[in-house]
Design an enzyme around this catalytic site. Structure first.
Site, PDB file in Angstrom:
ATOM      1  N   ARG A   1      24.447 -25.004 -76.096  1.00  0.00           N
ATOM      2  CA  ARG A   1      25.960 -24.996 -76.569  1.00  0.00           C
ATOM      3  C   ARG A   1      25.688 -26.294 -77.808  1.00  0.00           C
ATOM      4  O   ARG A   1      26.933 -26.765 -78.122  1.00  0.00           O
ATOM      5  CB  ARG A   1      26.699 -25.429 -75.780  1.00  0.00           C
ATOM      6  CG  ARG A   1      26.876 -24.662 -74.239  1.00  0.00           C
ATOM      7  CD  ARG A   1      28.071 -24.869 -73.489  1.00  0.00           C
ATOM      8  NE  ARG A   1      28.211 -24.343 -72.270  1.00  0.00           N
ATOM      9  CZ  ARG A   1      28.237 -23.150 -71.855  1.00  0.00           C
ATOM     10  NH1 ARG A   1      28.017 -22.149 -72.944  1.00  0.00           N
ATOM     11  NH2 ARG A   1      28.513 -22.892 -70.959  1.00  0.00           N
TER      12      ARG A   1
ATOM     13  N   CYS B   1      38.642 -22.494 -71.147  1.00  0.00           N
ATOM     14  CA  CYS B   1      37.450 -22.523 -71.776  1.00  0.00           C
ATOM     15  C   CYS B   1      37.249 -20.831 -71.447  1.00  0.00           C
ATOM     16  O   CYS B   1      37.590 -20.399 -70.532  1.00  0.00           O
ATOM     17  CB  CYS B   1      36.300 -23.132 -71.163  1.00  0.00           C
ATOM     18  SG  CYS B   1      34.819 -22.906 -72.328  1.00  0.00           S
TER      19      CYS B   1
ATOM     20  N   TYR C   1      34.548 -34.522 -58.302  1.00  0.00           N
ATOM     21  CA  TYR C   1      34.626 -33.294 -57.201  1.00  0.00           C
ATOM     22  C   TYR C   1      35.045 -34.223 -55.892  1.00  0.00           C
ATOM     23  O   TYR C   1      34.825 -33.481 -54.890  1.00  0.00           O
ATOM     24  CB  TYR C   1      33.179 -32.903 -57.141  1.00  0.00           C
ATOM     25  CG  TYR C   1      33.151 -31.910 -58.389  1.00  0.00           C
ATOM     26  CD1 TYR C   1      33.500 -30.946 -58.403  1.00  0.00           C
ATOM     27  CD2 TYR C   1      32.367 -32.580 -59.596  1.00  0.00           C
ATOM     28  CE1 TYR C   1      33.336 -29.968 -59.786  1.00  0.00           C
ATOM     29  CE2 TYR C   1      32.046 -31.939 -60.828  1.00  0.00           C
ATOM     30  CZ  TYR C   1      32.895 -30.584 -60.676  1.00  0.00           C
ATOM     31  OH  TYR C   1      32.731 -29.788 -62.097  1.00  0.00           O
TER      32      TYR C   1
ATOM     33  N   ARG D   1      27.697 -24.790 -63.797  1.00  0.00           N
ATOM     34  CA  ARG D   1      27.479 -23.583 -64.489  1.00  0.00           C
ATOM     35  C   ARG D   1      27.267 -22.340 -63.602  1.00  0.00           C
ATOM     36  O   ARG D   1      27.561 -21.203 -63.807  1.00  0.00           O
ATOM     37  CB  ARG D   1      26.422 -23.655 -65.375  1.00  0.00           C
ATOM     38  CG  ARG D   1      26.963 -24.365 -66.795  1.00  0.00           C
ATOM     39  CD  ARG D   1      25.997 -24.397 -67.917  1.00  0.00           C
ATOM     40  NE  ARG D   1      26.360 -25.200 -68.923  1.00  0.00           N
ATOM     41  CZ  ARG D   1      25.518 -25.415 -69.960  1.00  0.00           C
ATOM     42  NH1 ARG D   1      24.199 -25.317 -69.888  1.00  0.00           N
ATOM     43  NH2 ARG D   1      26.010 -26.336 -70.763  1.00  0.00           N
TER      44      ARG D   1
ATOM     45  N   LYS E   1      32.571 -34.297 -75.900  1.00  0.00           N
ATOM     46  CA  LYS E   1      31.685 -33.369 -74.942  1.00  0.00           C
ATOM     47  C   LYS E   1      30.376 -33.398 -75.179  1.00  0.00           C
ATOM     48  O   LYS E   1      30.143 -32.493 -76.272  1.00  0.00           O
ATOM     49  CB  LYS E   1      32.412 -32.542 -74.417  1.00  0.00           C
ATOM     50  CG  LYS E   1      31.899 -31.260 -73.444  1.00  0.00           C
ATOM     51  CD  LYS E   1      32.763 -30.037 -73.228  1.00  0.00           C
ATOM     52  CE  LYS E   1      32.093 -29.147 -72.281  1.00  0.00           C
ATOM     53  NZ  LYS E   1      32.913 -28.059 -72.185  1.00  0.00           N
TER      54      LYS E   1
ATOM     55  N   LYS F   1      32.852 -36.926 -71.402  1.00  0.00           N
ATOM     56  CA  LYS F   1      31.899 -36.121 -70.576  1.00  0.00           C
ATOM     57  C   LYS F   1      30.704 -36.039 -71.012  1.00  0.00           C
ATOM     58  O   LYS F   1      30.425 -35.186 -72.333  1.00  0.00           O
ATOM     59  CB  LYS F   1      32.795 -34.633 -70.629  1.00  0.00           C
ATOM     60  CG  LYS F   1      32.194 -33.540 -69.439  1.00  0.00           C
ATOM     61  CD  LYS F   1      32.826 -32.260 -69.758  1.00  0.00           C
ATOM     62  CE  LYS F   1      31.991 -31.336 -69.062  1.00  0.00           C
ATOM     63  NZ  LYS F   1      32.195 -30.026 -69.364  1.00  0.00           N
TER      64      LYS F   1
ATOM     65  N   CYS G   1      31.271 -20.810 -75.059  1.00  0.00           N
ATOM     66  CA  CYS G   1      32.567 -21.142 -74.971  1.00  0.00           C
ATOM     67  C   CYS G   1      33.466 -20.644 -76.373  1.00  0.00           C
ATOM     68  O   CYS G   1      34.539 -20.970 -76.334  1.00  0.00           O
ATOM     69  CB  CYS G   1      32.763 -22.714 -74.981  1.00  0.00           C
ATOM     70  SG  CYS G   1      31.560 -23.472 -73.578  1.00  0.00           S
TER      71      CYS G   1
ATOM     72  N   SER H   1      29.338 -32.333 -62.656  1.00  0.00           N
ATOM     73  CA  SER H   1      28.641 -31.857 -61.504  1.00  0.00           C
ATOM     74  C   SER H   1      27.186 -32.363 -61.319  1.00  0.00           C
ATOM     75  O   SER H   1      26.958 -32.686 -60.178  1.00  0.00           O
ATOM     76  CB  SER H   1      28.465 -30.385 -61.749  1.00  0.00           C
ATOM     77  OG  SER H   1      27.879 -29.907 -62.743  1.00  0.00           O
TER      78      SER H   1
ATOM     79  N   CYS I   1      33.940 -19.550 -71.307  1.00  0.00           N
ATOM     80  CA  CYS I   1      32.402 -19.515 -71.202  1.00  0.00           C
ATOM     81  C   CYS I   1      32.470 -18.687 -69.866  1.00  0.00           C
ATOM     82  O   CYS I   1      31.305 -18.015 -69.576  1.00  0.00           O
ATOM     83  CB  CYS I   1      31.855 -20.654 -71.055  1.00  0.00           C
ATOM     84  SG  CYS I   1      32.420 -21.807 -70.022  1.00  0.00           S
TER      85      CYS I   1
HETATM   86  C1  PBG Z   1      33.245 -25.227 -69.575  1.00  0.00           C
HETATM   87  C2  PBG Z   1      32.885 -26.562 -68.981  1.00  0.00           C
HETATM   88  C3  PBG Z   1      31.676 -27.026 -68.530  1.00  0.00           C
HETATM   89  C4  PBG Z   1      32.242 -28.222 -67.629  1.00  0.00           C
HETATM   90  C5  PBG Z   1      33.527 -28.230 -67.429  1.00  0.00           C
HETATM   91  N1  PBG Z   1      34.157 -27.300 -68.482  1.00  0.00           N
HETATM   92  C6  PBG Z   1      30.465 -26.591 -68.686  1.00  0.00           C
HETATM   93  C7  PBG Z   1      29.885 -26.325 -69.905  1.00  0.00           C
HETATM   94  O1  PBG Z   1      30.343 -27.075 -71.074  1.00  0.00           O
HETATM   95  O2  PBG Z   1      28.855 -26.115 -69.824  1.00  0.00           O
HETATM   96  C8  PBG Z   1      31.174 -29.107 -67.047  1.00  0.00           C
HETATM   97  C9  PBG Z   1      31.585 -29.635 -65.881  1.00  0.00           C
HETATM   98  C10 PBG Z   1      30.683 -30.094 -64.830  1.00  0.00           C
HETATM   99  O3  PBG Z   1      29.496 -30.141 -65.114  1.00  0.00           O
HETATM  100  O4  PBG Z   1      31.076 -30.526 -63.670  1.00  0.00           O
HETATM  101  N2  PBG Z   1      32.856 -25.187 -70.922  1.00  0.00           N
END
Ligand code: PBG
Length: 326
Positions: free
Chosen positions: A218, A121, A314, A206, A196, A249, A131, A275, A123
C-alpha cells in the site's frame, strides 16, 4: 490557544449533533463514548466466525448482527465503526445492496441509541485488495474518488451517522464532503484516517476484512513510517479538505505525531489501536506474560496522555467493565 481551539470546535455543528458525539469530543473528561468499537460484517456467511488474534471479536454473519449490538449496548458501548465485507469482488461497479440492507437493519433497530461510523474503503471490495482502483498499474484517481463518494452517499442514505474514509487517497475527503453537502447531508461528520502508515501491524484485520493486496503493497497511498514531516503534512491536507476529525494509525506507533497535528490543524485527533497492536496484548496475556486488563488500560491512558481525543479499539465494548463508568 486553548480558547481558539474550543471556539472552533464548538462552532462545528457536525460534532454536536448528539450526546454520543458530544462526549466523544469533550475535552473535559476521559469518557466511555471516546472509545469506538470496530464491527466486522461479512456477506454470505451463515455463522459468525472468530478473527484470529483478536480475542472475542468476530466477523459477524447477518443473523447475529442485532444480537451483537444489543449485547454491546447493554455493556455500555454505543460508538461503533462498521466494516462491511461483501461477498463479490469487483474492479469497477460496487454493489451497494448488502451494505444498504445492513445499515438499515441496524439503524432501524437502534436509531439514536448508537453513533454508527462506517469505514469507507474499497479494499474489501476490490479484486486487487487495494484501497483504490488501478488502471495500467497507476492509481485511477478520478474513478476511485467517484466510486468512494457514491458509496459514502449510499451509506449515509441508509443511516450511517458518520463516514470514515480510510483509503488515504488525495482528495477523498473533499470529494465526499461536497457529495454529501450537495445531497443535503451537510450535518454528517467525516472522520478521516488522516495519518495512516503502510504498517506491518494490520495483519489480523486484513484476514477479517479479506483485504490483503494481491500485488505490491500500500505504499502508493499509505505513508512511509520513516518520514515524520510527510506524516504530519498528510493530516494537514485532510484537515484542509474538510475533515471534522483526524486520526493517527497505528495509534501507539504514532504517539509522537498527535500533539504536532493538533497544533498545526486545531482539529481533534483520535488514535486507532490497530489489530496488530491489540493482538500483541492478547498473545502476551495468553502466554501469561502480562495482565491483559492492566496492560490494555495502560495503552489507553498512554494514548490519552499523548493527546488522543478518541480511541478506536477492539475492546471498546469492555470499557465500562474496565472502569469507565461514564
Ligand atoms: C482499510 C483499513 C485497514 C485498517 C483499517 N481500515 C487495513 C489497511 O489499511 O490495510 C486496519 C485496521 C487494523 O489493523 O485494525 N484500508
Amino acid at each position: 490557544m486553548m480558547t481558539g481551539k474550543k471556539i472552533l470546535i464548538n462552532k462545528n455543528m457536525r460534532l454536536s449533533s448528539n450526546q454520543i458525539v458530544k462526549n466523544m469530543v469533550s475535552t473535559k473528561l476521559f469518557l466511555r463514548d471516546q472509545f469506538i468499537q470496530p464491527v466486522f460484517i461479512k456477506e454470505g456467511e451463515t455463522s459468525s466466525s472468530r478473527i484470529s488474534g483478536l480475542g472475542k471479536n468476530k466477523s459477524l454473519c447477518k443473523d447475529d448482527i442485532l444480537k451483537q449490538f444489543e449485547n454491546d449496548i447493554n455493556k455500555g458501548c454505543r460508538n461503533f465503526i462498521l466494516f462491511i465485507i461483501p461477498e463479490k469482488k469487483s474492479d469497477e461497479i460496487f454493489d451497494k445492496s448488502f451494505s444498504n440492507e445492513i445499515l438499515l437493519l441496524i439503524k432501524n433497530e437502534f436509531k439514536d441509541e448508537i453513533q454508527l461510523w462506517v469505514d469507507l474503503c474499497i479494499c474489501s471490495r476490490t479484486r486487487s485488495g487495494h484501497c483504490c482502483l488501478y488502471k495500467d498499474k497507476k492509481i485511477d484517481f478520478e474513478l476511485s474518488l467517484k466510486v468512494m463518494s457514491e458509496l459514502a452517499l449510499s451509506y449515509v442514505e441508509s443511516g450511517a451517522d458518520g463516514i470514515a474514509p480510510s483509503s488515504m487517497l488525495k482528495g477523498v475527503v473533499s470529494k465526499i464532503r461536497s457529495t454529501l453537502d450537495l445531497n443535503n447531508f451537510n450535518q454528517v461528520p467525516i472522520m478521516s484516517y488522516s495519518t495512516k502508515f503502510a504498517s506491518n501491524f494490520y495483519g489480523p484485520f486484513r484476514e477479517a476484512a479479506d483485504s490483503t493486496p494481491q500485488f505490491g503493497d500500500r505504499s502508493d497511498y499509505q505513508l512511509d513510517f520513516k518520514s515524520r514531516s510527510e506524516a504530519i503534512d498528510s493530516s494537514i491536507r485532510y484537515a484542509n479538505e474538510g475533515a471534522d476529525l483526524l486520526m493517527v494509525k497505528p495509534g501507539l506507533l504514532s504517539l509522537d505525531l498527535i500533539k504536532p497535528i493538533i497544533e498545526k490543524t486545531k482539529k481533534q485527533v483520535g488514535a486507532y489501536q490497530v489489530s496488530g497492536e491489540y493482538a500483541s496484548l492478547i498473545q502476551l496475556a495468553k502466554d501469561n506474560l502480562i495482565n491483559y486488563e492492566k496492560a490494555l488500560l495502560e495503552t489507553w491512558f498512554t494514548l490519552k496522555r499523548a493527546g488522543a481525543q478518541f480511541i478506536i479499539t477492539y475492546a471498546a465494548r469492555n470499557a465500562k467493565e474496565l472502569g469507565f463508568d461514564k
